[in-house]
Write an enzyme that holds these catalytic residues in place. Structure first.
Site, PDB file in Angstrom:
ATOM      1  N   CYS A  97       0.790  -1.232   0.000  1.00 32.99           N
ATOM      2  CA  CYS A  97       0.000   0.000   0.000  1.00 32.99           C
ATOM      3  C   CYS A  97       0.827   1.289   0.000  1.00 32.99           C
ATOM      4  CB  CYS A  97      -1.026  -0.001   1.130  1.00 32.99           C
ATOM      5  SG  CYS A  97      -0.524  -0.737   2.675  1.00 32.99           S
ATOM      6  N   ARG A 153       7.298 -11.033   5.278  1.00 35.91           N
ATOM      7  CA  ARG A 153       6.976 -10.981   6.703  1.00 35.91           C
ATOM      8  C   ARG A 153       7.861 -11.983   7.442  1.00 35.91           C
ATOM      9  NH1 ARG A 153       1.350  -9.582   6.496  1.00 35.91           N
ATOM     10  NH2 ARG A 153       1.220  -8.015   4.826  1.00 35.91           N
ATOM     11  N   LYS A 196     -12.103  -4.045   8.274  1.00 38.65           N
ATOM     12  CA  LYS A 196     -11.952  -4.891   7.094  1.00 38.65           C
ATOM     13  C   LYS A 196     -13.066  -5.918   7.022  1.00 38.65           C
ATOM     14  CE  LYS A 196      -8.735  -8.105   9.354  1.00 38.65           C
ATOM     15  NZ  LYS A 196      -7.496  -8.888   9.200  1.00 38.65           N
ATOM     16  N   HIS A 234      -8.362  -1.075   0.417  1.00 37.89           N
ATOM     17  CA  HIS A 234      -7.381  -2.125   0.161  1.00 37.89           C
ATOM     18  C   HIS A 234      -8.172  -3.396  -0.154  1.00 37.89           C
ATOM     19  CE1 HIS A 234      -4.311   0.151   2.749  1.00 37.89           C
ATOM     20  NE2 HIS A 234      -5.468   0.690   3.094  1.00 37.89           N
TER      21      HIS A 234
END
Length: 651
Positions: free
Chosen positions: A345, A374, A479, A525
């Site tokens: 993003c 990650r 979300k 997103h």
């Protein structure tokens, strides 16, 4: 959540009966008439929690010196951690299960009691907690757990027969209600998961209401082994993870790359139809970028360490800077560096910010198959479903507040399109909201309220069940997650859509409105697949490796019976390749049965046998998982049927 029940002992415990000391029996009896509070559990969790106590009782009957730590229910069953000189192995399971059956047959009541902290400590010092009688040594783990219970919180015990345990409950009424159970495996674990603590043995088992449910569970486990994406990935040559490359870093083999590319091709066409623009961004960015977004240093534990420029490192080394000092300087922003991107993003935000925008330009939809990194703990890695580098079918939409409802709904419908295409019809929707008591969320509460309302309204319009879960929001916004249930009943969080008022503020994004003034866009997103690695790992298990023909790495295999059919096979091979069908020819001298077996093991959707009859009559003998027996079919008919399946992505 808790509910209150009042439980009274049917009769006091006589002092000294079956090894219960006078002092212990006095403390227990004093507690039995008190009002108590019981945590809420499902019926199955109660059975499994009770089974853990039955296991503990059985262990103590065999090994009275055992020191027990904790025995909770878990998703697939239960376990109990034990400190014991004897090394328990599966060879001991039959003996332990026999004792467990004796406990359940005795149908002992589970009696709950609330005690004071001092009373519980005295029992622990007598060795009476998690034991069948007073012992010459204290119940060390139970005393430690007791010390961790906050002041003012109720302390409770559970007894069944002679066994007394420090436990919050709840349980079934009697040991005979435990139902069917089975021990499954044993492993090592550190007490409280801390390697500085003693190493214990963890004995796992599972329990169900009856034998029928337990048999169904183990049948499902057998099916899960057959569908395990790690095994199928190896057998079908889809992906490889190599220690020299690094754990959690997937190497896509040619067959796996075909599946991934077909999915990317599909979603790319959908995105083009919906007005998305494809972008590409680097795998690395300056730390300052992620400081602005909020990803660094607040989430650095889940990121790869920053990369510092060589000149800066050389200078700091000359100054005698330690590793700890270097880390502090990076966190404080005193020196800069680079970071393997944990999110796409911030890069997409910078693309949006690279030009001035008018309200007429919005919505702007930027899409990328972007790889992010990650740092997952090694113990959490698993095949393709938990990795350290993964590619997201990522997109970020920049829109006006008025456009937000329509854009969110468009993102959700795209996720539904993907799931319907692949036959993933059993899913639920989870709306992740902020926890008002948590400090991890950034931004204006009023904007959070608007974003959460947009998510709720969009989820409600989908016509599928949805739940609201406080605390599950991203740090920058709420979300909507799609949680898919696979053929084995397991749930996977795959597609996601997030509404974000905060990052546009952090990056000072703007557009010129119809009033000529500067306005702030809202950001969405979204990732229909989520992670390509996880999605395809789940897809391998969903199809058990039997991919629909449009996704299959090898769509058709031609098998000749003798060399006399080679010319006919070569012609069919050529016709298929001209239509971009992924086809191979096995014209080896192996027996036909061996050729068929190899093709079936490779899970090729269509196996075409070409013998003398087929070659002279322009036919093919078709084998597929949809057919119970081979079927003779004219070649042109099969050819057009195959192309139609591929074109329409038939399951």
């Amino acid at each position: 959540m808790t509910f209150t029940r009042f439980i009274f002992s049917p009769s006091p415990i006589p002092a000294g009966v079956r090894g219960i000391g006078r002092h212990a029996s006095r403390l227990i009896n004093r507690a039995l008439s008190r009002k108590i509070r019981v945590p809420l559990m499902t019926d199955l969790e109660r059975i499994r929690h009770s089974a853990a106590h039955v296991l503990a009782t059985a262990l103590l009957k065999i090994w009275p010196e055992a020191q027990l730590a904790a025995g909770p229910p878990v998703e697939t069953g239960f376990y109990y951690d034990v400190d014991l000189p004897h090394r328990i192995s599966p060879a001991d399971f039959e003996r332990i299960e026999a004792e467990m059956k004796a406990v359940t047959k005795a149908n002992q009541p589970f009696v709950r009691s609330a005690v004071s902290r001092d009373e519980a400590i005295k029992l622990g010092e007598l060795g009476r907690l998690a034991a069948l009688s007073d012992r010459a040594f204290p119940s060390k783990f139970k005393l430690d757990i007791l010390n961790r219970i906050p002041e003012g919180e109720e302390i409770s015990l559970y007894t069944n027969g002679d066994f007394v345990d420090l436990c919050a409950g709840p349980h079934v009424m009697r040991t005979g209600n435990v139902g069917a159970f089975k021990l499954t495996h044993v492993s090592s674990t550190y007490y409280l998961g801390d390697e500085k603590n003693p190493q214990l043995q963890r004995i796992y088992g599972t329990a169900f209401k009856n034998k029928t449910e337990m048999e169904a569970h183990f049948n499902m486990l057998e099916e899960a082994k057959k569908r395990d994406h790690r095994k199928l990935g190896r057998d079908l040559h889809l992906f490889h993870i190599d220690d020299e490359v690094g754990q959690g870093l997937v190497l896509w083999l040619p067959n796996g790359a075909i599946i991934r590319q077909e999915l990317q091709n599909f979603i790319s066409r959908e995105l083009t139809r919906q007005g998305y623009s494809q972008v590409f961004t680097p795998h690395i960015g300056k730390l300052g970028l992620y400081r602005t977004s909020g990803h660094f240093p607040y989430y650095k534990e889940s990121q790869y360490p920053p990369i510092v420029e060589r000149e800066t490192l050389d200078l700091l080394a000359k100054e005698g800077c330690t590793c700890g000092e270097l880390s502090n300087k990076l966190d404080a922003g005193e020196i800069n560096g680079y970071l393997l991107k944990p999110m796409n993003c911030p890069h997409h935000i910078k693309i949006f910010a690279s030009e001035k925008h008018s309200y007429r330009d919005l919505p702007i939809r930027l899409a990328e198959f972007g790889t992010v990194y990650r740092w997952e703990q090694s113990g959490e890695l698993g095949g393709m479903t938990r990795v350290r580098a993964f590619t997201q079918d990522d997109a970020h939409l920049f829109c006006t507040e008025d456009q937000l409802p329509v854009e969110v709904l468009g993102c959700l419908n795209l996720v539904k399109t993907v799931f319907n295409l692949l036959g993933m019809k059993d899913y639920r929707v989870r709306v992740g909201l902020r926890n008002p008591d948590s400090a991890k969320y950034t931004g204006d509460p009023a904007n959070w309220d608007k974003a959460e309302k947009a998510c709720r309204d969009a989820a409600a319009s989908l016509g599928v069940p949805f739940s609201e879960e406080p605390g599950e929001a991203a740090f920058y916004g709420p979300k909507i997650d799609f949680v898919v249930k696979d053929v084995l009943g397991r749930e996977w969080q795959l597609g996601t859509v997030q509404v974000d008022y905060n990052l546009p503020i952090r990056f000072d994004l703007g557009y010129t409105g119809s009033d000529g003034k500067e306005h702030r866009p809202v950001m969405i997103h979204r990732a229909p697949f989520g992670s390509m690695e996880r999605f395809i790992g789940c897809l391998i298990e969903h199809f058990a490796g039997h991919f629909p023909v449009w996704l299959a790495p090898e769509q058709v295999r031609l098998l000749t019976v003798t060399e006399a059919q080679n010319d006919y096979a070569q012609r069919l091979l050529s016709e298929l390749k001209k239509k971009d069908v992924r086809v191979t020819l096995d014209d080896s001298r192996e027996k036909l049965g061996a050729k068929i077996r190899l093709a079936e093991l490779a899970k090729v959707p269509y196996i075409l046998t070409l013998g003398e009859r087929e070659s002279t009559s322009e036919q093919v003998s078709v084998r597929s998982r949809k057919l119970t027996a081979p079927v003779a079919q004219p070649w042109p008919e099969f050819f057009h049927q195959l192309l139609d399946e591929i074109t329409h992505r038939t399951l």
